[in-house]
Design a protein around this motif. Sequence first.
Motif, PDB file in Angstrom:
ATOM      1  N   PHE A 221       5.121  -5.150   2.744  1.00 14.59           N
ATOM      2  CA  PHE A 221       6.207  -4.243   3.209  1.00 14.59           C
ATOM      3  C   PHE A 221       6.676  -3.308   2.235  1.00 14.59           C
ATOM      4  N   ARG A 222       6.115  -2.897   1.009  1.00 18.11           N
ATOM      5  CA  ARG A 222       6.145  -1.873   0.558  1.00 18.11           C
ATOM      6  C   ARG A 222       5.908  -0.651   1.152  1.00 18.11           C
ATOM      7  N   ALA A 223       4.483  -0.663   1.947  1.00 15.71           N
ATOM      8  CA  ALA A 223       3.918   0.334   2.574  1.00 15.71           C
ATOM      9  C   ALA A 223       4.881   0.370   4.139  1.00 15.71           C
ATOM     10  N   LEU A 224       4.990  -0.492   4.594  1.00 14.32           N
ATOM     11  CA  LEU A 224       5.947  -0.579   5.873  1.00 14.32           C
ATOM     12  C   LEU A 224       7.388   0.214   5.484  1.00 14.32           C
ATOM     13  N   ALA A 225       8.028  -0.084   4.617  1.00 12.14           N
ATOM     14  CA  ALA A 225       9.474   0.529   4.196  1.00 12.14           C
ATOM     15  C   ALA A 225       9.021   1.821   3.988  1.00 12.14           C
ATOM     16  N   ARG A 226       8.108   2.507   3.119  1.00 11.92           N
ATOM     17  CA  ARG A 226       7.933   3.804   3.051  1.00 11.92           C
ATOM     18  C   ARG A 226       7.676   4.454   4.283  1.00 11.92           C
TER      19      ARG A 226
ATOM     20  N   ASP B 209      15.900   8.663  -2.756  1.00 15.08           N
ATOM     21  CA  ASP B 209      16.571   7.666  -3.437  1.00 15.08           C
ATOM     22  C   ASP B 209      15.938   6.163  -2.865  1.00 15.08           C
ATOM     23  N   SER B 210      15.794   6.241  -1.586  1.00 11.49           N
ATOM     24  CA  SER B 210      15.359   4.984  -0.971  1.00 11.49           C
ATOM     25  C   SER B 210      13.755   4.680  -1.165  1.00 11.49           C
ATOM     26  N   LEU B 211      12.978   5.874  -1.035  1.00  9.89           N
ATOM     27  CA  LEU B 211      11.698   5.722  -1.296  1.00  9.89           C
ATOM     28  C   LEU B 211      11.249   5.345  -2.707  1.00  9.89           C
ATOM     29  N   ALA B 212      12.073   5.645  -3.750  1.00 13.52           N
ATOM     30  CA  ALA B 212      11.886   5.208  -5.193  1.00 13.52           C
ATOM     31  C   ALA B 212      12.234   3.574  -5.283  1.00 13.52           C
ATOM     32  N   LYS B 213      12.969   3.280  -4.359  1.00 12.35           N
ATOM     33  CA  LYS B 213      13.375   1.755  -4.249  1.00 12.35           C
ATOM     34  C   LYS B 213      12.141   1.036  -3.601  1.00 12.35           C
ATOM     35  N   ALA B 214      11.542   1.460  -2.870  1.00 16.75           N
ATOM     36  CA  ALA B 214      10.383   0.861  -1.824  1.00 16.75           C
ATOM     37  C   ALA B 214       9.277   0.068  -2.642  1.00 16.75           C
ATOM     38  N   ALA B 215       9.271   0.258  -3.914  1.00 20.25           N
ATOM     39  CA  ALA B 215       8.327  -0.364  -4.586  1.00 20.25           C
ATOM     40  C   ALA B 215       8.577  -1.808  -4.806  1.00 20.25           C
ATOM     41  N   GLN B 216       9.905  -1.978  -4.739  1.00 19.06           N
ATOM     42  CA  GLN B 216      10.347  -3.580  -4.993  1.00 19.06           C
ATOM     43  C   GLN B 216      10.487  -4.416  -3.898  1.00 19.06           C
ATOM     44  N   VAL B 217      10.184  -3.564  -2.442  1.00 24.83           N
ATOM     45  CA  VAL B 217      10.218  -4.341  -1.262  1.00 24.83           C
ATOM     46  C   VAL B 217       9.098  -5.293  -1.174  1.00 24.83           C
ATOM     47  N   ASN B 218       9.624  -6.438  -1.414  1.00 24.09           N
ATOM     48  CA  ASN B 218       8.604  -7.620  -1.251  1.00 24.09           C
ATOM     49  C   ASN B 218       8.774  -8.702  -0.079  1.00 24.09           C
ATOM     50  N   SER B 219       9.742  -8.457   1.110  1.00 23.90           N
ATOM     51  CA  SER B 219       9.809  -9.280   1.828  1.00 23.90           C
ATOM     52  C   SER B 219      10.671  -8.493   3.094  1.00 23.90           C
TER      53      SER B 219
END
Length: 492
Positions: free
Chosen positions: A26-31, A68-78
């Motif tokens: 989901f990190r990659a999907l978010a980016r 800003d959002s891409l910086a938070k993407a590393a925390q996306v785990n679900s």
Amino acid sequence: MQRLLTASAAGLALVLGAGAAVAQDFRALARQDLTAAHDALRDNHPAAVLPGPASQFFRDWLDAGLADSLAKAAQVNSGDAHAYLMRYYGAGFRDSNIDITPTFEGLGPYFVTGWPGFTTGWRNGAYEVTYVQPGLRGAPPIGAVLVECQGKTAEEMAMVRLDRWEGDLTTEAGRVRSAPYLLWNRNNQWTGGVPGSCKFKNGRRSRDYDLRPQPIEPGTIEAAYRATVYMPGATPLAVEQVNGRPWVHVHSFADSAGWDAFNAQIEGDIASLHGPQGFVLDLRGASGQSYRSTTRGYGLANRIWTPEFTVSRQPAAGEITYRATAGNRQWFVETLARMEADPRFVQESAPVIEETRAIIAAFDAALEANQPLFTLAGRPAVQDTGAPNPVQGQVVVLVDSGCSGGCLDTLDLLTRLPNVRLAGATTATDSIFIERTDVRLPSNYSDLSYGHKAWTSRQRPSHQPFKPAEGLTFTGNPADEAAVRTWVGTLF
């Protein structure tokens, strides 16, 4: 689609398919989705190239918000984290006509993974307790105002835990509708769970309370939210008699709300609606984003007041500016196809079909000439026809924070009619960027929606709500229907 299952901090989750389990990062999907949303807006949204103050915030957030959002993407785990981060980027444009929503069964208004057993609401410029679970000991009383939690003021808490994640806190409507979530755990890893302790003020006294997560019992969370924010019932369209006058319920502009039966009821009750006792037109919670929603509202007004009376009071359409892109053109092509496939629409709205065909032709001309924008004149104002007002009595139009989309367009007309008063609470806002189009993002887990044309001459400015005048604002509990009805009765 089934709810996505949280996997691990590594950002991998298993999505159950037809007999197979597929790993998702989901990190990659978010980016990927954030970048795709940014590019779609950059390449198609009018504000990207249209000059003026209504466009400036869009341009500022487009790139800064992406970073800003891409910086938070590393925390996306679900899946839920993915949905929250996409919502954060979309809400950052401060435009209710731009949002990014999950395509799967997401976080509904009553979703919670932990709560302190009570709820806060936005009341008179503060967050106050609006509901306490029956039998809960050691909780602040109803009416107590939140002061701070562990060194952060209530306002600081709201900006960190709610703004962009749950609503736009630059608007009154965003404050109202997100307030119940202030101290709840909604599985948003960027905002934290239930705070450990908070200070509340009750009258002149202030007191610290320990907040402990409480068991989540069936129906309790919905009851807590409904005790704080007005939520329409199961029948959004109806007419009933309240205190000797008609009360017209219009809590939705959705196509599925049952308009045929409702319109027949309006026509059957028209003598009562025209009577000297007046009536209430209740638009609380009414929303609708399709191209039909404004037509629904204007159609209702025409049935009650007659088209001959309303036509000269309808706001002029003025000029509409279009972003000339192939993607925006395709929206009109698909919309035209739906119109032509609907026999009733063909019968009742032939001029709209011809107008849509003309817009497509204008797109073709602009694209061939490499013009980024083109402007078309809308319907001009109509002089007074001299038709009499068929409604003899006073009309109270009741609104709240849920009035959005087509509801706001309908108010543009209703507030121009004689003997009509707006009452209740401040509505939602919208921008001049209208007529939403939907784009499926690459992950297939989110849809981007945005207004793809600009109503540059709209008389109501961008992001300006409707606000009842002094004396017509309801300051009590909006979820207390008996209190609302008693108060409305005093307005006649």
